[in-house]
Motif scaffolding. Structure first.
Motif, PDB file in Angstrom:
ATOM      1  N   PHE A 176       4.326  -4.327 -33.220  1.00  0.00           N
ATOM      2  CA  PHE A 176       2.574  -4.449 -33.413  1.00  0.00           C
ATOM      3  C   PHE A 176       1.713  -5.591 -34.790  1.00  0.00           C
ATOM      4  O   PHE A 176       0.986  -6.212 -34.696  1.00  0.00           O
ATOM      5  CB  PHE A 176       2.309  -2.875 -33.498  1.00  0.00           C
ATOM      6  N   GLN A 177       2.477  -5.173 -36.057  1.00  0.00           N
ATOM      7  CA  GLN A 177       2.335  -5.960 -36.924  1.00  0.00           C
ATOM      8  C   GLN A 177       2.742  -7.654 -36.861  1.00  0.00           C
ATOM      9  O   GLN A 177       1.446  -8.555 -36.867  1.00  0.00           O
ATOM     10  CB  GLN A 177       3.173  -5.253 -38.268  1.00  0.00           C
ATOM     11  N   GLU A 198      -0.441  -8.503 -34.334  1.00  0.00           N
ATOM     12  CA  GLU A 198      -1.891  -8.887 -35.072  1.00  0.00           C
ATOM     13  C   GLU A 198      -1.847 -10.356 -36.006  1.00  0.00           C
ATOM     14  O   GLU A 198      -2.480 -10.705 -35.791  1.00  0.00           O
ATOM     15  CB  GLU A 198      -1.778  -8.251 -35.828  1.00  0.00           C
ATOM     16  N   LYS A 199      -0.595 -10.650 -36.802  1.00  0.00           N
ATOM     17  CA  LYS A 199      -0.318 -11.650 -37.359  1.00  0.00           C
ATOM     18  C   LYS A 199      -0.717 -12.629 -36.773  1.00  0.00           C
ATOM     19  O   LYS A 199      -0.819 -14.378 -36.786  1.00  0.00           O
ATOM     20  CB  LYS A 199       0.867 -12.124 -38.260  1.00  0.00           C
ATOM     21  N   ILE A 251      -1.890 -12.101 -33.107  1.00  0.00           N
ATOM     22  CA  ILE A 251      -3.286 -13.430 -33.187  1.00  0.00           C
ATOM     23  C   ILE A 251      -4.344 -13.794 -33.654  1.00  0.00           C
ATOM     24  O   ILE A 251      -5.160 -14.585 -33.370  1.00  0.00           O
ATOM     25  CB  ILE A 251      -3.833 -11.759 -32.278  1.00  0.00           C
ATOM     26  N   ALA A 252      -4.336 -12.880 -34.983  1.00  0.00           N
ATOM     27  CA  ALA A 252      -5.258 -13.950 -35.972  1.00  0.00           C
ATOM     28  C   ALA A 252      -5.111 -15.320 -35.991  1.00  0.00           C
ATOM     29  O   ALA A 252      -5.958 -16.123 -36.086  1.00  0.00           O
ATOM     30  CB  ALA A 252      -4.634 -12.846 -37.461  1.00  0.00           C
ATOM     31  N   LYS A 269      -7.636 -17.128 -32.626  1.00  0.00           N
ATOM     32  CA  LYS A 269      -8.549 -16.272 -31.766  1.00  0.00           C
ATOM     33  C   LYS A 269      -8.643 -17.335 -30.597  1.00  0.00           C
ATOM     34  O   LYS A 269      -9.471 -16.744 -29.734  1.00  0.00           O
ATOM     35  CB  LYS A 269      -9.121 -16.587 -33.021  1.00  0.00           C
ATOM     36  N   GLU A 314      -6.216  -9.796 -26.234  1.00  0.00           N
ATOM     37  CA  GLU A 314      -5.685  -8.880 -27.470  1.00  0.00           C
ATOM     38  C   GLU A 314      -4.267  -8.164 -27.444  1.00  0.00           C
ATOM     39  O   GLU A 314      -4.112  -8.498 -26.604  1.00  0.00           O
ATOM     40  CB  GLU A 314      -7.118  -7.842 -26.878  1.00  0.00           C
ATOM     41  N   ARG A 315      -4.456  -7.495 -28.633  1.00  0.00           N
ATOM     42  CA  ARG A 315      -2.632  -6.370 -28.762  1.00  0.00           C
ATOM     43  C   ARG A 315      -2.561  -6.133 -27.370  1.00  0.00           C
ATOM     44  O   ARG A 315      -1.691  -5.804 -27.158  1.00  0.00           O
ATOM     45  CB  ARG A 315      -2.958  -5.538 -30.239  1.00  0.00           C
TER      46      ARG A 315
END
Length: 348
Positions: free
Chosen positions: A27-28, A31-32, A34-35, A38, A43-44
């Motif tokens: 997950f962590q 997030e990196k 996906i950021a 963009k 989405e997660r």
């Protein structure tokens, strides 16, 4: 991730032999990624499946397509591989065999050779940074790509086996099990075996693959991934079981993956029980810890609670997994020594 895992399973030294790199992204790390990207609008929720959700195998493979969009540069691969290795180490995994299919991305200039080199660089960097885990790599053949690509992939694996001081140890056969047939991949797998590479093959992952399973067992493979429908109680055959037992081929068993992916109806009906009661070498693995929101400690605890296994039985299962690795004999002995040193602390 399940935070209710007992301390014993977290501290238990573990061996992970069935971990797909892109499916193991946490997950962590997602997030990196996906950021960073963009513009893709990902989405997660599109990159993972919770334990309380059920998905068809086809839906599971759709998740991988989304992840591949996020991991398409050398920089992405290096970060992902290092994060995955560190997370396995943090979960008490002391020996890890990662696997991934070499990919090329024309948009970013990524080549298949560079793909593998970057993963090996991540392994080396983690070692240099003192991460307490031994990591080896399996080059994966995606069954949907056919004979020619499979042979190219095996050639790549052979080159890396000869030039990486033992980091590349084998070939994995994986990908959507409903696509293609093992007969088309047999020449490439035979070439790999004759060239000194170990073979870990996804086998009998879905029903009605008796003919393919029998053919591939003739190689024979050095380990079997899943083997869900090998035994007669679920539509396999005693002939297949006899071949597996005769050649003493260990199975890589992934409980959460099989239940969430609906190839097994529930945990209590998982084929781990069949092979364990047979006394056959079976290694508990995660398959895709990121996609299925699990980790190896959780999988061990799940096996213990589902099948009534004591801490002693779980320790034995973990230690015996060392003999199923593709590590050289010297490293196997070092790992056994490490287990012996840790036992008084973990089993107090």
């Amino acid at each position: 991730m399940d935070n209710d895992v007992d301390k014993f399973y977290r501290e238990l030294p573990k061996v992970e032999l069935h971990a797909h790199l892109n499916g193991s992204v946490s997950f962590q790390t997602m997030e990196k990624l996906i950021a960073r990207k963009k513009h893709l609008g990902i989405e997660r929720s599109m990159t993972a499946i919770r334990n309380d959700q059920r998905r068809t195998l086809d839906e599971c493979f759709q998740v991988f397509k989304v992840i591949h969009q996020l991991v398409d540069t050398e920089e992405d691969i290096l970060m992902v591989a290092k994060d995955v290795i560190r997370e396995f180490a943090d979960d008490g995994v002391r020996y890890l065999e990662l696997r991934s299919t070499p990919r090329e991305e024309k948009n970013t200039g990524l080549t298949k050779t560079k793909y593998v080199e970057t993963i090996l660089e991540a392994i080396q960097q983690c070692k240099n940074e003192g991460v307490d885990i031994d990591v080896r790599f399996l080059v994966a053949v995606d069954r949907r790509n056919g004979t020619e690509v499979a042979i190219e992939t095996v050639k790549l694996a052979e080159e890396f086996m000869l030039t990486t001081d033992g980091l590349v140890v084998g070939v994995d056969l994986s990908g959507d099990p409903t696509v293609g047939h093992g007969r088309d991949l047999f020449p490439a797998l035979e070439k790999a075996k004759n060239g000194g590479l170990k073979l870990a093959l996804h086998l009998s992952e879905v029903p009605s693959q008796l003919e393919e399973s029998e053919l591939l067992l003739n190689l024979p493979p050095d380990r079997i991934g899943h083997g869900t429908f090998l035994h007669p109680e679920v539509g396999g055959s005693q002939i297949l079981v006899d071949k597996v037992v005769k050649n003493n081929i260990p199975l890589e068993l992934c409980l959460t993956s099989n239940v969430v992916g609906q190839t097994v109806p529930c945990y209590s009906k998982h084929h781990f029980q069949y092979w364990y009661h047979l006394g056959h070498p079976s290694v508990i693995c995660t398959d895709d810890k990121g996609v299925f929101c699990t980790d190896l400690s959780h999988e061990y605890q799940l096996a213990a609670s589902t099948f009534g296994l004591s801490h002693e039985a779980i320790w034995k299962l973990s230690q015996e997994a060392i003999d199923c690795t593709f590590a050289p004999e010297t490293l196997k002995q070092q790992l056994k020594q490490k287990w012996n040193e840790l036992r008084p602390h973990v089993c107090q």
